[in-house]
Structures are given as structure tokens and as C-alpha cells.
Write an enzyme that holds these catalytic residues in place. Structure first.
Site, PDB file in Angstrom:
ATOM      1  N   LYS A  80       0.845  -1.190   0.000  1.00 32.93           N
ATOM      2  CA  LYS A  80       0.000   0.000   0.000  1.00 32.93           C
ATOM      3  C   LYS A  80       0.882   1.243   0.000  1.00 32.93           C
ATOM      4  O   LYS A  80       1.852   1.331   0.740  1.00 32.93           O
ATOM      5  CB  LYS A  80      -0.906   0.017   1.227  1.00 32.93           C
ATOM      6  CG  LYS A  80      -2.088  -0.919   1.140  1.00 32.93           C
ATOM      7  CD  LYS A  80      -3.008  -0.751   2.343  1.00 32.93           C
ATOM      8  CE  LYS A  80      -4.227  -1.644   2.226  1.00 32.93           C
ATOM      9  NZ  LYS A  80      -5.135  -1.492   3.381  1.00 32.93           N
TER      10      LYS A  80
ATOM     11  N   GLU B  51     -19.838  -9.024   7.500  1.00 33.74           N
ATOM     12  CA  GLU B  51     -20.948  -8.357   8.177  1.00 33.74           C
ATOM     13  C   GLU B  51     -21.966  -9.352   8.723  1.00 33.74           C
ATOM     14  O   GLU B  51     -22.490  -9.167   9.832  1.00 33.74           O
ATOM     15  CB  GLU B  51     -21.630  -7.385   7.207  1.00 33.74           C
ATOM     16  CG  GLU B  51     -20.770  -6.219   6.777  1.00 33.74           C
ATOM     17  CD  GLU B  51     -19.928  -6.510   5.552  1.00 33.74           C
ATOM     18  OE1 GLU B  51     -19.258  -5.597   5.050  1.00 33.74           O
ATOM     19  OE2 GLU B  51     -19.942  -7.682   5.075  1.00 33.74           O
TER      20      GLU B  51
ATOM     21  N   ARG C 160     -25.958  -5.868   4.245  1.00 37.74           N
ATOM     22  CA  ARG C 160     -25.426  -7.182   3.894  1.00 37.74           C
ATOM     23  C   ARG C 160     -25.759  -8.229   4.949  1.00 37.74           C
ATOM     24  O   ARG C 160     -25.552  -9.419   4.728  1.00 37.74           O
ATOM     25  CB  ARG C 160     -23.916  -7.097   3.703  1.00 37.74           C
ATOM     26  CG  ARG C 160     -23.456  -5.936   2.844  1.00 37.74           C
ATOM     27  CD  ARG C 160     -21.999  -6.019   2.485  1.00 37.74           C
ATOM     28  NE  ARG C 160     -21.816  -6.761   1.244  1.00 37.74           N
ATOM     29  CZ  ARG C 160     -20.639  -7.128   0.752  1.00 37.74           C
ATOM     30  NH1 ARG C 160     -19.544  -6.846   1.428  1.00 37.74           N
ATOM     31  NH2 ARG C 160     -20.554  -7.788  -0.375  1.00 37.74           N
TER      32      ARG C 160
END
Length: 640
Positions: free
Chosen positions: A282, A369, A397
Site C-alpha cells: 500500500k 458483516e 449485507r
């Protein structure tokens, strides 16, 4: 800064005409261009800097858009947008009328699948690959998924399905695992490059298939298959993907074009399900982002790349997320039963300090989730008091788990719904427009809508004290700057309050007496509009249980109602008020103001609220249009 090579690339076809030796220069220019663009507009930074070489390699090797690229989550697609004809539109990134920060099918033919939530790419790419087989088309489908998104069950459901034949057909799908959670370790070197090329190449494939045909139907077949898989497993972590039916290759350095391109070419020429594991960093190429990838995950606004992110000299008002984080720590100090849960949003949900202070009571379950909700239900069954910190859009979700695993059993779980309502630059995929409608229809579920920062703290405390499932919704960003009361006081359950009384009882010919029923932070523009119209304003606080006594009281003393909420109108808080009036046998005109029946675009939050008619001027204008109050009776606005 000039970008001489990048300026010649208006489509991937231009990229594919470049000599391979020029691709490193192109990647360097592309990285610099992305950094410069994001520094002027804000947006996701670290993840996009990490996918530069991978993006170049994919468009160089595959015949896009004929070959389909499906990006998971989509917050790493800025390099993809630049290379696919949107370079000159990057100054409008995530701004009203500009291009989205995520892939959108209606924006470009190269955006083959719209994304914003995670872990959908493998399912979509598998569908595209099978469609090609069914239609007799020769094209490939590639899913690019991050290591975080691989924590979600949907990704593994897709792997399980894509790795087997259906009616004799097997899709040509390549899954690329973009692993940016680990540094490039020694095994990702010359030996691994060699192994990756070997295992993705035609010689290895032919030898493998030849051995299969010779050994098939002999006692040695199963032994050879297992020996191959476990031999691979000694040098690469891919055995689990082989078990799903994929040919695993990697890990390889995702910033090394000399390794990426030949490996992708080999995998492109092979049929069936393929899996490539690449390791990226990253923020690659930008030292500040490499050193602090969490901080540089996204830029909220403009910054100087040479300096990086700097704190404003003026202290910012606390955000609702910060208010939640402080309340969570304070509540945990009082109640040892409290357990905090987040589905991979520790920083976004304001739980960093809670994690530091209460590590054994903090649970990040990954991008899962559904699991987060049922995990909370299990904790509640054993007498603990779970608080699930989750974005409104992400709770969608886990709706089945919310209904069956929590509400149906009347379990004691508090849901702190961050990012309720519009979210500005992140747009429709992240907006929390529907939680009022989809939670209030669930039996035993309570729904609280605090109006400001202090009310948010008190609403969380109120919901926590209640026995049973509760949602407390609050928006992204800061509120009006209300002073925070350290002491926590529970509200009277299911009761709102009148914040402004109309003076029309004294008589104003021709103007109806109007009551505005406000739910949440729209209370403050409603109060401004009421000053102009001399209307009564109620801060309802609760969508469910609705304060029916207050509704009756206002209905008996007013000529019309206006409901205001930062949520969808259909099935929302306004609908709850109309249902209550009908149940009481009261016939009163009701104007429902809220978010329209459409997906609201990305842009500046204040502008979006004005477009939706939810600022003070829009509320006043809607009331005038509906109820015909005379403009000459208006008072000057409070801020004029």
C-alpha cells in the site's frame, strides 16, 4: 510535472502498442499522476498507489474491454481509470458531476461491474466467464480481489462454485489475490519468480495433464494428486485454493513487471479456473504512505504531496464517529459486559482507542458483516452486551441475520449505525439511505435518530440501557457543534420534544398552522425553515417506538404535518407518522420530505442536501409549494 509517455495513452490499445521496455517508465508516470490528482481532489490514495504495476500489466496482457476486468471494492481503480480514457477527467474525481471514485458501468465500457462493497468480484467474474462459454465467445474474465476482501464468506462461496464444471462447461476465470497486508518477504524473489513461471507455463500444464491421463483409474492417481498439492504447499500458501479446483500460482512481486507480465501471459493462455497470488505494498512509491498506510489510505481533501497530510491549525469540531468512540470507552468503563464489534472498520468506526484500552473486549471480525451480527447474537445469549459498530450501508449485507438471529430472539444488541444518510464523495454505494425503512419494519427493533453530537452520546446511552435490539443512526462528519455533556442521561423511552412553538395561534389569516416533525440532524435546517414560516418543530428522536402521544397532540393543534428525515421517503419515518395518524383515525395532510427514490450521486454533502431539498431553503420552499402559505408572511431566515 510532465507525463510525456502517459499523455500518449488514451486507451489500453495505446498501452499495448508500447514496447515492453517502456512499461516501467509508464508505471512511474502513472503513479506520479495518481498522487498529483488525489492531492488536489482527495480520495483513496494508498490502495491506488499499490496497484499501478498490476493495472499496467493487466491492460497490457489482456484484450480489454473484450476481456473483462472486475475490481473488488473498487477503491484501487484510479490507475485503471487513467489508462481507460479518463485521464483528463481526474480533476473532477468524486465531485458533483465528475467521475466516481469507484467503477461504474454507466461511466466506461472498461468498468465491467459496478462495485463499492467488497467480495463481489469473483462471483461477478465467474458469471461473466460462464456467460462467455454459454454464448460461445472466446474471452477471459479476471477478478482482482484484496486480502481483506478475501475474509468475506461470499468470496469463498464464489470460489467453491467457480472451481467446478457446470453442465460440462468450465469458465475461464482468473482470480488475482492482491495481497498488500504483508511485506515482500525473501520467498518472493528469484526462486518464487521461477516457480510462478514454471507452474503457469505450458510445459508444466502439459506434464500435469499427461500424468493425469496415464495415472487415471489407477491406485497411484489419488496419491499423485495429493503429492503435487502438498509439494506445492511446502513452497507456496496455495493448497486451499487448489482444493477449490483452481490452479494456484505465486506469490509473486506485484510491483515487478518483468515477473507479472510473463506470468499473466501464461495464465491467460490456459483454460479453466486460475489463481494468481501477488504481493503489493500500500502506498508503493510514496514514502509517507508506505510508512503509514492506515493514515494514507484516503485523503479527505487537498494536500501537498511533498509535505503529506497535516492537521489543521484550527481544531475541528468532533465528528459523530469520534463521539461514538468516546462514548464506547466511557460505557465500557462502567459496564464490564460491553463487547465492541466491527466488520473491518476499526478506524472508520472510531474504535482505535477502545481497541487500545479494552483489547480483550474488542473484536474485528474482518469483512464479514453477516458473521458480525450473529457473533453478537451469540454473545448476547450468554449475558454480554455487544455493540456492533457498522456503517448503515454495510448492515444491508446482514439483513437476514438482523431479522432471524437478533430480532426474532429479542437479543440485547446495540447497533451503532455510522454514515447514515448521504456520505458525499463516496456516493451511492456507501450512502446509508435505507436503514430507517429496513429496520423499523422488524418486530422488537427500536430506532433512534439523534439530532446533534450531544444527542448522539445520549441516544447511544439510552439505547444501551434498553433491553432488546436497538439501532442508533448518525451521519458522517461533524454536526452543528453542540457542547457535549459528559454525564449520560437516558431519554424517556419513545418520547420526543417540541423545540419550537408556532405563534400562529395568535392568528395569521390565510396561513395554515404547520408542525414539522424532524428525525435526526435535519432538525437544524428544519428549525431554520420554521423561523421563516412560523412553524412548530418537534425533535422526534425515536422512529420506533414513535411518540404517538406527541403526534396526537400536534395533530390536534395544527392544520398540517411536515416530516423531515435524511433517509428514503418510502417506508421511512414519515411513513411511520402517517401510519400512526391512520391508526388514531386522524385525517391530516402530511408532506414527507426525505431522500428521493433514486441513487444520489457523489458530491459535496451540502450541495447534495440542497439538491434533495433538505436544506433550510428547500424545506421552506417545499412547504410553500404544498400548503400555499403566502410569501409575504415569511419571516427573514435566521442566518440572513
Amino acid at each position: 510535472m510532465s507525463f510525456p509517455l502517459l499523455q500518449t495513452i488514451d486507451s489500453p490499445a495505446d498501452l499495448r502498442r508500447l514496447p515492453r521496455a517502456q512499461l516501467k517508465q509508464l508505471a512511474d508516470e502513472l503513479r506520479a499522476y495518481v498522487l498529483e490528482s488525489v492531492s488536489k481532489t482527495g480520495g483513496h490514495l494508498g490502495s491506488n498507489l499499490g496497484t499501478v504495476e498490476l493495472t499496467v500489466a493487466l491492460h497490457y496482457v489482456f484484450n480489454t474491454p473484450e476481456d473483462r476486468l472486475v475490481w473488488d471494492v473498487g477503491h484501487q481503480t484510479y490507475p485503471h481509470k487513467v489508462l481507460t480514457g479518463r485521464r483528463d477527467r481526474m480533476p473532477g474525481l468524486r465531485q458533483l458531476g465528475g467521475i466516481s471514485g469507484f467503477p461504474r458501468r454507466d461511466e466506461s465500457e472498461y468498468d465491467t461491474f459496478g462495485t463499492g462493497h467488497s467480495s463481489t468480484s469473483i462471483s461477478a467474474a465467474h458469471g461473466m466467464a460462464m456467460a462467455a462459454k454459454i454464448k460461445g465467445e472466446d474471452r477471459k474474465a479476471v477478478a482482482i480481489i484484496g486480502d481483506g476482501a478475501m475474509t468475506a464468506g461470499m468470496a469463498f462461496e464464489a470460489l467453491n462454485n467457480a472451481g467446478v464444471a457446470h453442465g460440462g462447461l468450465m469458465g475461464d476465470v482468473l482470480v488475482i489475490l492482491n495481497d498488500n497486508d504483508m511485506s515482500i518477504s525473501p520467498p518472493v524473489g528469484a526462486l518464487n519468480k521461477y516457480l510462478a513461471r514454471l507452474m503457469s507455463g505450458s510445459f508444466y500444464a502439459a506434464a500435469r495433464e499427461g500424468a493425469k491421463s496415464v495415472l487415471k483409474n489407477t491406485p497411484l492417481y489419488e496419491f499423485a494428486r495429493r503429492f503435487e498439492e502438498h509439494t506445492k504447499g511446502m513452497v507456496v500458501p496455495g493448497t486451499i485454493f487448489e482444493e477449490f479446483g483452481f490452479n494456484y500460482v505465486g506469490p509473486i512481486d506485484g510491483h515487478d513487471l518483468d515477473s507479472l507480465i510473463p506470468t499473466l501471459e501464461n495464465l491467460r493462455d490456459r483454460g479453466g479456473p486460475q489463481f494468481l497470488h501477488v504481493v503489493t505494498k500500500k502506498g508503493a512509491g510514496y514514502k509517507l504512505a508506505e510508512a503509514d498506510p492506515v493514515k494514507y489510505h484516503a485523503a479527505s481533501g487537498k494536500f501537498d504531496p511533498a509535505v503529506g497530510f497535516v492537521k489543521s491549525a484550527t481544531p475541528a469540531k468532533p465528528t459523530f464517529t469520534q463521539i461514538f468512540g468516546e462514548w464506547l470507552c466511557d460505557m465500557a468503563e462502567q459496564d464490564p459486559r460491553l463487547v465492541g464489534i466491527t466488520p473491518a472498520m476499526r478506524e472508520g468506526s472510531g474504535m482505535v482507542e477502545f481497541h487500545k484500552r479494552f483489547p480483550t473486549r474488542y473484536h474485528d471480525v474482518g469483512i464479514a458483516e453477516q458473521h458480525s451480527v450473529t457473533f453478537a447474537a451469540g454473545l448476547a445469549c450468554e449475558g454480554l452486551k455487544p455493540v456492533v459498530a457498522i456503517y448503515s450501508t454495510f448492515l444491508q449485507r446482514a439483513y437476514d441475520q438482523l431479522v432471524h438471529d437478533v430480532a426474532l430472539q429479542n437479543l440485547d444488541v446495540l447497533f451503532a449505525l455510522d454514515r447514515a444518510g448521504l456520505v458525499g464523495a463516496d456516493g451511492a454505494t456507501h450512502a446509508g439511505n435505507y436503514d430507517i425503512a429496513f429496520t423499523r419494519c422488524i418486530p422488537l427493533m427500536s430506532v433512534l435518530t439523534p439530532a446533534d453530537e450531544n444527542e448522539c452520546r445520549q441516544a447511544l446511552y439510552t439505547g444501551y440501557q434498553h433491553v432488546g435490539p436497538v439501532t442508533v443512526r448518525y451521519p458522517r462528519g461533524a454536526g452543528v457543534g453542540t457542547a457535549i455533556e459528559k454525564d449520560m442521561q437516558a431519554w424517556p423511552w419513545g418520547k420526543g420534544e417540541i423545540r419550537r412553538e408556532s405563534g400562529k395561534a395568535q392568528g395569521r389569516a390565510g396561513a395554515p398552522r404547520i408542525a414539522i416533525l424532524a428525525f435526526g440532524t435535519v432538525l437544524y435546517p428544519a428549525l431554520q425553515a420554521a423561523e421563516q414560516l412560523d412553524a412548530t418543530v418537534a425533535n422526534m428522536r425515536f422512529v420506533k417506538p414513535l411518540d404517538v402521544d406527541l403526534v396526537r397532540q400536534l395533530a390536534e393543534s395544527h392544520d398540517a404535518f411536515v416530516t423531515v428525515e435524511e433517509g428514503c421517503i418510502m417506508g421511512g419515518a414519515g411513513s411511520a407518522v402517517m401510519e400512526a395518524l391512520q391508526a388514531m383515525g386522524l385525517n391530516l395532510p402530511v408532506l414527507q420530505l426525505g431522500l428521493p427514490d433514486q441513487f444520489v450521486e457523489h458530491g459535496d454533502p451540502a450541495k447534495l442536501m440542497a439538491q434533495c431539498g433538505l436544506d433550510a431553503a428547500g424545506i421552506a420552499q417545499s412547504i410553500l409549494q404544498r400548503f400555499g402559505a403566502r410569501p409575504e408572511l415569511l419571516r427573514p431566515a435566521a442566518n440572513e
